[in-house]
Enzyme design. Structure first.
Site, PDB file in Angstrom:
ATOM      1  N   CYS A 112       4.500  72.048  79.780  1.00  0.00           N
ATOM      2  CA  CYS A 112       5.285  71.193  80.688  1.00  0.00           C
ATOM      3  C   CYS A 112       4.428  70.502  81.735  1.00  0.00           C
ATOM      4  O   CYS A 112       4.884  69.577  82.400  1.00  0.00           O
ATOM      5  CB  CYS A 112       6.378  72.015  81.356  1.00  0.00           C
ATOM      6  SG  CYS A 112       7.529  72.681  80.153  1.00  0.00           S
ATOM      7  N   HIS A 252       8.879  68.129  87.444  1.00  0.00           N
ATOM      8  CA  HIS A 252       9.199  68.482  86.058  1.00  0.00           C
ATOM      9  C   HIS A 252      10.638  69.003  86.030  1.00  0.00           C
ATOM     10  O   HIS A 252      11.064  69.735  86.925  1.00  0.00           O
ATOM     11  CB  HIS A 252       8.214  69.549  85.568  1.00  0.00           C
ATOM     12  CG  HIS A 252       8.630  70.163  84.267  1.00  0.00           C
ATOM     13  ND1 HIS A 252       8.908  69.408  83.155  1.00  0.00           N
ATOM     14  CD2 HIS A 252       8.828  71.473  83.909  1.00  0.00           C
ATOM     15  CE1 HIS A 252       9.255  70.221  82.168  1.00  0.00           C
ATOM     16  NE2 HIS A 252       9.226  71.464  82.598  1.00  0.00           N
ATOM     17  N   ASN A 282      15.190  69.711  79.446  1.00  0.00           N
ATOM     18  CA  ASN A 282      13.737  69.841  79.619  1.00  0.00           C
ATOM     19  C   ASN A 282      13.038  69.261  78.387  1.00  0.00           C
ATOM     20  O   ASN A 282      13.066  69.860  77.309  1.00  0.00           O
ATOM     21  CB  ASN A 282      13.398  71.328  79.801  1.00  0.00           C
ATOM     22  CG  ASN A 282      11.918  71.568  80.034  1.00  0.00           C
ATOM     23  OD1 ASN A 282      11.095  70.670  79.855  1.00  0.00           O
ATOM     24  ND2 ASN A 282      11.581  72.783  80.412  1.00  0.00           N
TER      25      ASN A 282
END
Ligand code: UT7
Length: 327
Positions: A112, A252, A282
């Site tokens: 990520c 994020h 996500n």
């Protein structure tokens, strides 16, 4: 040394939407649980093809928006944990698909935090004067590595991504500073156990579903809250930025509660935080470029922007940039 500045941004999400209600049909979960624990309402799924399709769409759009002939691109870096194949690199495939015939490329895997790592890396090629046009892609087809029988992970992730163009800055705007970190001691808390060189694919690894993402959610959550909030605060302090100086936080998008904790630590109010987790979930390396793409019209030349991420590895970091243009 010349600062690298973002001169354009583009994004792509596939059309197919999977809502929380849809997931109720696969696993024992509820729309209410997912919304209240994560902030996610729906996510996108790429039905055919690999991550290069997301990258291809984004880079084509980026070239159109910035009036760039793909042949002018020097380098494409693709941050992803879901490459089309283990090799060749997805960046190479994107180069081919968009006609970037004079570019070279490589993939970068930092889960990520991938887009942050790649953006910082790409900026160095501009800063040294080696290249004039570097494209940084962050894209993932998370649906290809998600176990739709595991309610603790399948509710979180989605497919999508984006790309930015980096060029030499003509003024003070551009990428100013970064703090990037990793801690491999966290490697087992968020990982795909099999399919790599340590545990190659076998009938047993397939039968025991070891080719899907496994996450110890609470451990990752605690590490994410602490690390992402600290590193975002640290980069502000290092660059003498007060919360009033920050125009936008681009976090994020893993969990709305992690985003809120980061914003609180920085003292940044919610109206300055880019949040689209409710729509896309996500998308791993895709979340930050997708936010920049969606907020492009609201950002102004000279805006102080802080990017922050945390992910598998563990990897985390923050990056401080001054936005380079008015849309
Ligand atoms: O982007 C990379 C980094 N990743 C992250 O930052 C993700 C970090 N982790 C998280 O976001 C959260 O830990 C999750 C969203 C994964 C889980 O939320 P949580 O508030 O930490 O839940 P939990 O794991 O503590 O589970 C609480 C309860 C458990 O039931 P019991 O043991 O209390 O009976 C779980 O089994 O919720 C249960 N549960 C669910 N219930 C309904 C777990 N997943 C679900 C679900 N639907 N999908």
């Amino acid at each position: 040394m010349r600062r690298a500045v973002i001169t354009g941004v583009a994004g792509y999400v596939p059309e197919k939407v999977i809502t929380n209600k849809d997931l109720e049909k696969f696993v024992d979960t509820t729309d209410e649980w997912i919304r209240s624990r994560t902030g996610i309402e729906e996510r996108r799924v790429l039905e055919e093809g690999g991550t290069s399709i997301i990258g291809e769409h984004a880079v084509r759009m980026l070239c159109e928006k910035t009036n760039t002939d793909p042949k002018e691109i020097d380098l494409i870096i693709c941050a992803t944990v879901t490459p089309d194949m283990i090799f060749p690199a997805t960046a190479n495939i994107i180069c081919d698909k968009v006609g970037a015939t004079n570019a070279w490329g490589y993939d970068l895997n930092a889960a990520c935090s991938g887009f942050l790592y790649a953006l910082d890396t790409g900026a160095q090629y501009i800063a040294t004067g080696k290249y004039k046009k570097v494209v940084v892609v962050g894209a993932d087809k998370m649906s290809s590595i998600i176990d739709y029988k595991d309610r603790t992970t399948c509710i979180i992730f989605g497919d999508g991504g984006g790309a930015v163009m980096l060029e030499p800055s003509e003024d003070d705007n551009g990428i100013i500073d970064s703090i990037l970190k990793c801690d491999g001691a966290g490697r087992n808390h968020l990982a795909i156990p099999a399919g790599g060189s340590e545990r190659p694919a076998s009938i047993e690894t397939v039968e025991t579903r070891q080719h899907f993402v496994r996450q110890e959610g609470q451990i990752v959550f605690k590490a994410a809250v602490t690390s992402m909030a600290s590193v975002a605060y640290d980069i502000m302090e290092k660059n003498n930025l007060s919360s009033d100086d920050v125009a936008w936080l681009v976090p994020h998008q893993a969990n709305l509660r992690i985003i809120s904790a980061t914003a609180n630590r920085m003292g940044v109010s919610e109206d300055k935080v880019m949040i689209n987790i409710q729509k896309y979930g996500n998308t791993t390396a895709g979340t930050i470029p997708l936010c920049l793409w969606e907020w492009e019209k609201k950002m102004k030349k000279g805006d102080n922007i802080i990017l922050a991420a945390f992910g598998g590895g563990f990897t985390w970091g923050s990056l401080y940039l001054k936005w380079g243009y008015d849309s």
